[in-house]
Design an enzyme around this catalytic site. Structure first.
Site, PDB file in Angstrom:
ATOM      1  N   ASP A 586       0.821  -1.212   0.000  1.00  0.00           N
ATOM      2  CA  ASP A 586       0.000   0.000   0.000  1.00  0.00           C
ATOM      3  C   ASP A 586       0.855   1.261   0.000  1.00  0.00           C
ATOM      4  OD1 ASP A 586       0.773  -0.698   2.658  1.00  0.00           O
ATOM      5  OD2 ASP A 586      -0.578   0.877   3.380  1.00  0.00           O
ATOM      6  N   GLN A 588       3.825   1.350  -1.611  1.00  0.00           N
ATOM      7  CA  GLN A 588       4.463   1.400  -2.921  1.00  0.00           C
ATOM      8  C   GLN A 588       3.543   2.014  -3.965  1.00  0.00           C
ATOM      9  OE1 GLN A 588       5.865  -2.521  -3.987  1.00  0.00           O
ATOM     10  NE2 GLN A 588       6.642  -2.896  -1.913  1.00  0.00           N
ATOM     11  N   CYS A 589       2.237   1.843  -3.796  1.00  0.00           N
ATOM     12  CA  CYS A 589       1.261   2.409  -4.728  1.00  0.00           C
ATOM     13  C   CYS A 589       0.736   3.734  -4.174  1.00  0.00           C
ATOM     14  CB  CYS A 589       0.094   1.438  -4.935  1.00  0.00           C
ATOM     15  SG  CYS A 589       0.583  -0.152  -5.617  1.00  0.00           S
ATOM     16  N   THR A 590       0.252   4.565  -5.073  1.00  0.00           N
ATOM     17  CA  THR A 590      -0.376   5.818  -4.647  1.00  0.00           C
ATOM     18  C   THR A 590      -1.817   5.509  -4.275  1.00  0.00           C
ATOM     19  OG1 THR A 590       1.030   7.018  -6.189  1.00  0.00           O
ATOM     20  CG2 THR A 590      -0.843   8.198  -5.297  1.00  0.00           C
TER      21      THR A 590
END
Length: 725
Positions: A586, A588-590
């Site tokens: 979570d 690592q992703c926007t």
């Protein structure tokens, strides 16, 4: 034909009209850029030429040049003299704002007014000086620019001869004349048509001497020619191909001849061509009788009204019925939707794309500068959720030059939130985002000048192995070139440290820089202030530190010292470091609420538009909603804030201001001056040793002082000192 005593009633072949797609394109451009909601009559020009085919009549044509030039074209437009294929005819255009207004126009009243102009030109002598006015025409239209369809009516006003002219004889010119006369007339016509002065003069006099020598003269020479004793023909360019009827222009020509020169018998010459030369077998010569009673010559063609009834009115020839004959030209239907690179499609797409912007200028925003928007070059660092939205918003505002920089590929999870990608972009490992985004922009709007750059941004806290240093430095230099060659830079990347180098380069080059950053349900959109040494460009690098120290943390606006606005890093007390290591999925992703990116992207683009329209541009001071500053309230787009922070969970938004910090690791004078002195060596040291920036800017000392202050404070509290609040 109705039979008369010595012949038949002279009848005329109706004029036909044709409108080129370029005419409608020019009209739409003028409507949007110049006329707006003004419905005033517009002078236009129609063009026709003599008939050139025994089976087809020529039309009165409207082309792009039929309309007046736009203001931007005034200096480059030159008058086109002597075009043998463009005999010019004056006309009037009434273009209505609504379809209902188009139908409600008093068409008969407008036609009578145009016919009256013809009659007035005959009596004033203007028709002899400029004979093209005899063929005046009227065009009414409604331009539906949303659907790109155009409803229109043509009309050709004509004067009634009372009683009508009687046709005595009508034959090909080659049969009417002797061989010598025919050869001489043909040569004279070819000479007349080849002259740059007379080639587009549609009415003329033909003088045939007793020795068959033929000369062609202007109508204004009629009086001086009366003593010659020659045989005269009244010639005109005849667009009609019929062997039994003259064309429509003869009608008003006969009215001039009968009224102005009081002639009872007229020999007329219907000039027609074949492959650009006179064709006397296709051309006609006829004889007509004008039975004008004594005292009526001066009244010929006028409108008589008695007891509210029209006794003798001008004849109006509509190109179509008044109630059912309107025509509609659907420009979109003329274009092949599959040829997206077709020039006409692109031209139409450009006009349609700017429709909303040009409509804004009619009433709401007349000072909107579309030229500066279309000329602005924008660099988008990041082609993810924010980058896709910003690119779309920029195109909606009329920005046409967009470069997207990104090193990533399109993943399966991207298309739903990143609006420029589809499932096809994810296949086979995924296309590079920068390249896929450009292809998508071109599909949306073929005229966009988009470029994709596949490249990563070197970042502090991400040390570079020695064997990769040269490659990283090349990326740094390439980024510098990109920033220098663009006008506005959007920082739309995922990490804090990836924004550091672009911020430094923008501060150094004094470029417009706009940051958009997302949280889960909150966002930040801000414009960076001007560079610390942007007001003076003639100093050497070694003089910058001294200059900046004297200026302090100010920039110059019209000679006044104003606090310089800060950048994205000005509120930080630590240098940017690696924020990507040891992250969960979570992180690592926007991970944001889906509605957040469109809101932040729209505000970022609105900030750019505001900067471009502000008189101080990048140096404009921060403004607030409750500002009483007259300069702020007078800006056409409203206030221009420094920062906008919003929260979706609270559905709130606020404007803030943050001034530049003397210890900023990206835009302060110390950092910019050091970069100008050492160049890429400085950048490489900052990348490999993040604490170097803290030491250079004084943040290290500041943190030590803060720690010391906290220690002293704790000791005082241990002595049981009390503070009442």
């Amino acid at each position: 034909m109705t039979e008369k005593e010595s012949g038949s009633v002279l009848q005329f072949a109706p004029f036909q009209s044709a409108v080129d797609e370029g005419f409608w394109h020019r009209l739409s451009s003028l409507k949007l850029n110049k006329f707006g909601i003004d419905e005033s009559p517009i002078p236009i020009s129609g063009f026709y030429s003599p008939c050139t085919n025994s089976r087809v009549s020529n039309h009165l044509s409207l082309i792009a040049e039929s309309l007046p030039p736009e203001q931007s074209e005034q200096s480059s437009v030159t008058t086109n003299f002597g075009n043998r294929n463009r005999c010019s005819v004056p006309g009037i255009l009434y273009n209505t704002n609504t379809f209902e207004g188009f139908h409600a126009l008093n068409k008969q009243g407008l036609l009578k007014a145009e016919a009256q102009k013809v009659w007035d030109d005959i009596h004033s002598g203007k028709a002899e000086e400029d004979c093209a006015v005899l063929s005046r025409f009227l065009l009414i239209s409604f331009a539906d620019l949303k659907k790109w369809s155009f409803h229109y009516w043509f009309a050709f006003p004509a004067l009634v001869l009372d009683p009508p002219a009687t046709l005595v004889d009508l034959r090909p010119a080659s049969q009417w004349l002797s061989l010598e006369e025919a050869e001489s007339l043909s040569a004279a016509c070819n000479e007349w048509r080849s002259s740059s002065v007379t080639t587009d003069v549609p009415f003329f006099l033909v003088s045939i001497a007793s020795n068959s020598r033929t000369t062609i003269k202007h109508l204004k020479e009629w009086t001086s020619c009366q003593q010659d004793g020659n045989k005269f023909l009244f010639g005109f360019y005849d667009p009609c191909h019929l062997p039994t009827n003259p064309g429509w222009p003869l009608r008003n020509f006969l009215a001039l001849i009968g009224s102005r020169w009081n002639l009872k018998k007229v020999c007329f010459f219907c000039y027609r061509e074949n492959r650009g030369f006179a064709d006397l077998s296709l051309s006609l010569i006829g004889e007509a009788l004008l039975s004008v009673s004594q005292g009526r010559a001066a009244e010929m063609g006028t409108i008589f009204v008695q007891d509210g009834k029209i006794l003798n009115m001008c004849l109006m020839q509509w190109d179509g019925s008044l109630t059912e004959g309107r025509r509609c030209q659907d420009v979109l239907a003329l274009l092949n939707p599959w040829t997206q690179k077709d020039q006409n499609v692109n031209r139409l797409a450009i006009s349609a794309a700017d429709l909303n912007l040009k409509l804004m200028r009619w009433r709401a925003l007349p000072s909107l500068n579309l030229n500066i928007l279309s000329a602005t070059k924008c660099l988008l660092l990041g082609a993810g959720t924010l980058g896709c939205q910003v690119a779309r918003m920029l195109m909606a505002w009329g920005v046409r030059k967009i470069t997207l920089l990104d090193s990533g590929k399109v993943a399966m999870s991207n298309p739903l939130r990143q609006s420029l990608y589809t499932l096809e972009d994810c296949l086979n490992g995924g296309d590079f985002k920068a390249i896929a985004a450009v292809k998508s922009l071109e599909r949306i709007f073929p005229a966009v000048e988009a470029e994709g750059v596949v490249m990563g941004i070197p970042m502090p806290g991400h040390p570079v192995p020695s064997q990769e240093e040269e490659s990283v430095l090349q990326d740094c230099r390439r980024l510098q070139v990109l920033i220098d060659s663009h006008d506005a830079i959007f920082l739309l990347t995922d990490t804090r440290e990836s924004r550091w180098l672009p911020t430094l380069l923008c501060a150094n080059s004094n470029k417009i820089a706009i940051t958009a950053a997302l949280g889960f349900d909150s966002f930040l959109v801000m414009r960076h202030g001007a560079g610390p040494i942007s007001t003076v460009n003639d100093f050497k690098a070694e003089d910058m530190t001294t200059l900046a120290a004297e200026m302090g943390n100010f920039s110059l606006i019209d000679g006044d010292r104003e606090p310089r606005l800060g950048c994205y890093f000005c509120n930080d007390v630590v240098a940017p470091v690696d924020s990507t290591a040891n992250r969960t999925l979570d992180q690592q992703c926007t991970v944001t609420r889906p509605g957040l990116a469109p809101i932040a992207s729209a505000l970022a683009v609105e900030l750019l538009v505001g900067i471009l329209h502000h008189p101080h541009g990048i140096c404009a001071k921060a403004e607030f909603a409750n500002s009483t500053d007259s300069e702020s309230t007078e800006q056409p787009l409203g206030i221009l804030p420094h920062q906008v922070r919003g929260s979706l969970s609270q559905f709130s938004q606020m404007t803030l201001v943050g001034h530049a910090s003397n210890c900023c690791t990206a835009c302060c004078t110390t950092v910019v001056s050091e970069y100008q002195k050492r160049g890429m060596d400085f950048v490489l040291q900052a990348i490999n040793h993040p604490t170097y920036l803290e030491d250079l800017t004084g943040l290290t000392e500041l943190m030590k002082s803060a720690s010391s202050f906290q220690l002293d404070w704790d000791n005082e509290m241990d002595d049981d000192d009390c503070i009442e609040i």
